[in-house]
Design a protein around this motif. Structure first.
Motif, mmCIF file in Angstrom:
data_model
loop_
_atom_site.group_PDB
_atom_site.id
_atom_site.type_symbol
_atom_site.label_atom_id
_atom_site.label_comp_id
_atom_site.label_asym_id
_atom_site.label_seq_id
_atom_site.Cartn_x
_atom_site.Cartn_y
_atom_site.Cartn_z
ATOM 1 N N LEU A 154 14.175 87.777 13.578
ATOM 2 C CA LEU A 154 14.449 86.347 13.418
ATOM 3 C C LEU A 154 13.908 85.548 14.605
ATOM 4 N N ASP A 155 14.117 86.088 15.812
ATOM 5 C CA ASP A 155 13.634 85.384 17.006
ATOM 6 C C ASP A 155 12.100 85.354 17.045
ATOM 7 N N THR A 156 11.496 86.448 16.602
ATOM 8 C CA THR A 156 10.027 86.468 16.536
ATOM 9 C C THR A 156 9.530 85.429 15.541
ATOM 10 N N ALA A 157 10.211 85.342 14.403
ATOM 11 C CA ALA A 157 9.824 84.355 13.393
ATOM 12 C C ALA A 157 10.008 82.933 13.925
ATOM 13 N N LEU A 158 11.077 82.697 14.667
ATOM 14 C CA LEU A 158 11.309 81.378 15.256
ATOM 15 C C LEU A 158 10.237 81.046 16.295
ATOM 16 N N HIS A 159 9.850 82.042 17.070
ATOM 17 C CA HIS A 159 8.788 81.842 18.054
ATOM 18 C C HIS A 159 7.468 81.509 17.354
ATOM 19 N N GLN A 160 7.200 82.200 16.273
ATOM 20 C CA GLN A 160 5.976 81.937 15.517
ATOM 21 C C GLN A 160 5.994 80.543 14.906
ATOM 22 N N LEU A 161 7.159 80.111 14.454
ATOM 23 C CA LEU A 161 7.271 78.755 13.914
ATOM 24 C C LEU A 161 6.989 77.714 14.991
ATOM 25 N N ALA A 162 7.519 77.951 16.182
ATOM 26 C CA ALA A 162 7.280 77.015 17.287
ATOM 27 C C ALA A 162 5.789 76.944 17.605
ATOM 28 N N HIS A 163 5.142 78.102 17.573
ATOM 29 C CA HIS A 163 3.692 78.137 17.827
ATOM 30 C C HIS A 163 2.949 77.405 16.711
ATOM 31 N N ARG A 164 3.378 77.613 15.471
ATOM 32 C CA ARG A 164 2.737 76.934 14.339
ATOM 33 C C ARG A 164 2.847 75.425 14.471
ATOM 34 N N SER A 165 4.013 74.957 14.882
ATOM 35 C CA SER A 165 4.218 73.511 14.991
ATOM 36 C C SER A 165 3.300 72.891 16.034
ATOM 37 N N ALA A 206 7.974 68.986 8.484
ATOM 38 C CA ALA A 206 9.238 69.026 7.733
ATOM 39 C C ALA A 206 9.445 70.413 7.122
ATOM 40 N N GLU A 207 8.357 71.000 6.626
ATOM 41 C CA GLU A 207 8.449 72.345 6.066
ATOM 42 C C GLU A 207 8.823 73.353 7.150
ATOM 43 N N ILE A 208 8.234 73.198 8.323
ATOM 44 C CA ILE A 208 8.577 74.082 9.445
ATOM 45 C C ILE A 208 10.038 73.889 9.837
ATOM 46 N N ASP A 209 10.491 72.652 9.846
ATOM 47 C CA ASP A 209 11.899 72.378 10.180
ATOM 48 C C ASP A 209 12.840 73.042 9.182
ATOM 49 N N ARG A 210 12.452 73.007 7.897
ATOM 50 C CA ARG A 210 13.297 73.664 6.886
ATOM 51 C C ARG A 210 13.342 75.174 7.125
ATOM 52 N N ARG A 256 14.313 87.085 29.983
ATOM 53 C CA ARG A 256 13.536 87.567 31.135
ATOM 54 C C ARG A 256 12.172 88.123 30.740
ATOM 55 N N TYR A 257 12.149 88.877 29.648
ATOM 56 C CA TYR A 257 10.941 89.651 29.337
ATOM 57 C C TYR A 257 10.268 89.272 28.015
ATOM 58 N N GLY A 258 10.876 88.363 27.287
ATOM 59 C CA GLY A 258 10.245 87.897 26.055
ATOM 60 C C GLY A 258 10.688 88.616 24.800
ATOM 61 N N THR A 259 11.249 89.797 24.947
ATOM 62 C CA THR A 259 11.722 90.586 23.808
ATOM 63 C C THR A 259 13.095 91.144 24.131
ATOM 64 N N GLY A 260 14.019 91.011 23.159
ATOM 65 C CA GLY A 260 15.376 91.484 23.415
ATOM 66 C C GLY A 260 15.642 92.882 22.908
ATOM 67 N N ALA A 261 14.970 93.268 21.844
ATOM 68 C CA ALA A 261 15.205 94.596 21.245
ATOM 69 C C ALA A 261 13.871 95.204 20.846
ATOM 70 N N SER A 262 13.739 96.512 21.112
ATOM 71 C CA SER A 262 12.511 97.234 20.796
ATOM 72 C C SER A 262 12.851 98.460 19.962
ATOM 73 N N HIS A 263 12.117 98.633 18.871
ATOM 74 C CA HIS A 263 12.362 99.772 17.989
ATOM 75 C C HIS A 263 11.531 100.967 18.473
ATOM 76 N N LEU A 264 12.214 102.044 18.751
ATOM 77 C CA LEU A 264 11.503 103.273 19.105
ATOM 78 C C LEU A 264 11.145 103.977 17.806
ATOM 79 N N ARG A 265 9.840 103.946 17.481
ATOM 80 C CA ARG A 265 9.371 104.549 16.234
ATOM 81 C C ARG A 265 8.259 105.536 16.571
ATOM 82 N N ALA A 266 8.464 106.810 16.164
ATOM 83 C CA ALA A 266 7.486 107.871 16.459
ATOM 84 C C ALA A 266 7.175 107.908 17.951
#
Length: 246
Positions: free
Chosen positions: A19-30, A158-162, A192-202
């Protein structure tokens, strides 16, 4: 005392991070909307076009004032010609008649010159009026394009705000279901670091894209499943799942 949370609870941090990544991407899009660039370009053009309107209008006003002065000069000379012609008709003195005829000849020459100047100014005014009209029409057309572009930008924002409002609502609901101390650590690391949670995959940390070293993997394996640990590369909370390859 180490922070603990069930594996299932820790895994939900990945949803929060999405969700936070998506919000960051929305801010960049705007900030990078093509509609925004279009409006900015039109705003810059508007200043140039307005300056052209002001300049042509100023030249036209100056020319009209010049024409007014020329017309006044013509009127003055015409009055002097009429006065001298009247005096000539009533004079009986040869000397006065010669003087008046000489002055009338000079005045008529002067009148011809002034009328040529007047005509030249009128022609210049005609050209300037066309230029001023063209500049105003250009500004009007530009203003219409700018209005369309601003409306398109407003619609995109407005679409980004929605979308942002929907993500914010999802985020608030998720945060409310998670332990406060776990969320606090997540927010701290994200700040502090830009990411709060990291998935350890493989054995690869999603936040850093780096494969954990042997010693780091050993540290992760020794940690109990409910112990909250940090990624040694990204400093985000390292979330372990069945995909972690441990």
């Amino acid at each position: 005392m180490a922070l603990t949370a069930s594996s299932e609870t820790q895994a939900r941090l990945l949803d929060l991070q999405k969700l936070d990544t998506a919000l960051h991407q929305l801010a960049h899009r705007s900030r990078t909307l093509p509609e925004c660039a279009a409006v900015t370009a039109l705003q810059e053009d508007a200043e140039r076009i307005k300056a052209a309107v002001v300049e042509t209008s100023g030249h036209l006003e100056d020319a009209r004032l010049e024409l007014g002065r020329a017309e006044s000069d013509v009127e003055l000379v015409e009055k002097r010609i009429a006065r001298d012609a009247e005096r000539l008709q009533s004079s009986s003195s040869v000397k006065d008649i010669q003087g008046l005829e000489h002055e009338l000849a000079s005045l008529r020459t002067r009148l011809g010159d002034l009328e040529e100047i007047e005509l030249a100014i009128m022609e210049r005014i005609e050209l300037l009026e066309r230029a001023a009209t063209g500049a105003r029409e250009t500004l009007e057309a530009h203003t219409a394009r700018r209005t369309v572009a601003e409306e398109a930008l407003a619609a995109a924002l407005a679409e980004i705000d929605r979308e942002r409002a929907d993500l914010d609502a999802q985020r608030s609901a998720l945060v409310a279901e998670l332990p406060a101390d776990l969320v606090a650590l997540y927010e701290k690391q994200r700040e502090r670091y830009g990411t709060g949670a990291s998935h350890l995959r493989a054995r690869v940390s999603s936040a850093s894209g780096v494969t954990l070293t042997g010693s780091d993997l050993e540290m992760v394996r020794r940690a109990s499943p409910d112990e909250v640990i940090l990624c040694p590369d990204s400093n985000a909370i390292l979330v372990r799942t069945a995909e972690s390859g441990l």
